[in-house]
Design a protein around this motif. Sequence first.
Motif, short mmCIF file in Angstrom:
data_model
loop_
_atom_site.label_atom_id
_atom_site.label_comp_id
_atom_site.label_asym_id
_atom_site.label_seq_id
_atom_site.Cartn_x
_atom_site.Cartn_y
_atom_site.Cartn_z
N GLU A 1 41.93 46.27 38.27
CA GLU A 1 42.44 45.46 37.16
C GLU A 1 42.43 43.96 37.49
N LYS A 2 42.73 43.65 38.75
CA LYS A 2 42.79 42.25 39.20
C LYS A 2 42.00 42.14 40.50
N PRO A 3 40.69 41.91 40.39
CA PRO A 3 39.84 41.89 41.58
C PRO A 3 39.97 40.60 42.38
N VAL A 4 39.53 40.66 43.62
CA VAL A 4 39.43 39.46 44.45
C VAL A 4 38.57 38.45 43.69
N GLY A 5 39.02 37.22 43.65
CA GLY A 5 38.32 36.16 42.93
C GLY A 5 38.90 35.85 41.57
N MET A 6 39.85 36.68 41.11
CA MET A 6 40.50 36.42 39.82
C MET A 6 41.55 35.33 40.02
N VAL A 7 41.43 34.26 39.22
CA VAL A 7 42.37 33.14 39.30
C VAL A 7 42.82 32.78 37.89
N VAL B 1 48.03 25.16 28.23
CA VAL B 1 46.77 25.86 28.01
C VAL B 1 46.52 26.70 29.26
N THR B 2 46.06 27.94 29.06
CA THR B 2 45.78 28.82 30.20
C THR B 2 44.35 29.32 30.15
N GLU B 3 43.91 29.80 31.28
CA GLU B 3 42.55 30.33 31.39
C GLU B 3 42.49 31.23 32.62
N THR B 4 41.65 32.22 32.58
CA THR B 4 41.39 33.07 33.74
C THR B 4 39.91 33.00 34.08
N CYS B 5 39.62 32.84 35.36
CA CYS B 5 38.24 32.82 35.85
C CYS B 5 38.10 33.86 36.95
N LEU B 6 36.88 34.31 37.15
CA LEU B 6 36.55 35.22 38.24
C LEU B 6 35.49 34.54 39.09
N PHE B 7 35.84 34.20 40.32
CA PHE B 7 34.93 33.52 41.23
C PHE B 7 34.40 34.48 42.27
N ASP B 8 33.15 34.29 42.67
CA ASP B 8 32.53 35.10 43.71
C ASP B 8 32.59 34.38 45.05
#
Length: 162
Positions: free
Chosen positions: A112-118, A129-136
């Motif tokens: 549900e919440k992988p490594v890289g989720m910020v 304002v909010t945002e979610t990103c997934l970084f590799d």
Amino acid sequence: MKQLVKLATQIGERLKENQQTVTTAESCTGGGIAYMLTEIAGSSAWFERAFVTYSNEAKTDLVGVSNETLIAHGAVSEEVAAQMAEGALKAANADFALAVTGIAGPTGGSDEKPVGMVCFGWATKKGVVTETCLFDGTRYDIRRNTIAHSLCRLLSYLEAEK
């Protein structure tokens, strides 16, 4: 590093020009955003303070994240990022606040919440304002990309305020 210093310099110029201040509330970056902002000479004119809120207890004690929000959504959530940003803004009496909470790895992730989720939050007295990103990448890559993204967005918000 040069890109981050350039972003921090531009942020400082905008804030100083507008006689505004910024504060940070950071979890997964451990103060890295504040470090970059204070790399700029003269940042004491526009950088108010930083909150490193790595633990849930620090999030509640320092920036007012509610236990209910932590239980309902988890520490890595837009809801927590929003409360971190709003709480830092209020505690520092700043004009802008940015907050980050995420999973930099290499462990700690889930399906549900992988490594890289910020999750990010940027707050002003007008709202958040909010945002979610997934970084590799590695832990270093994820943290660096988190810092870069938070500074880029902050600069775009400052430029929109003109």
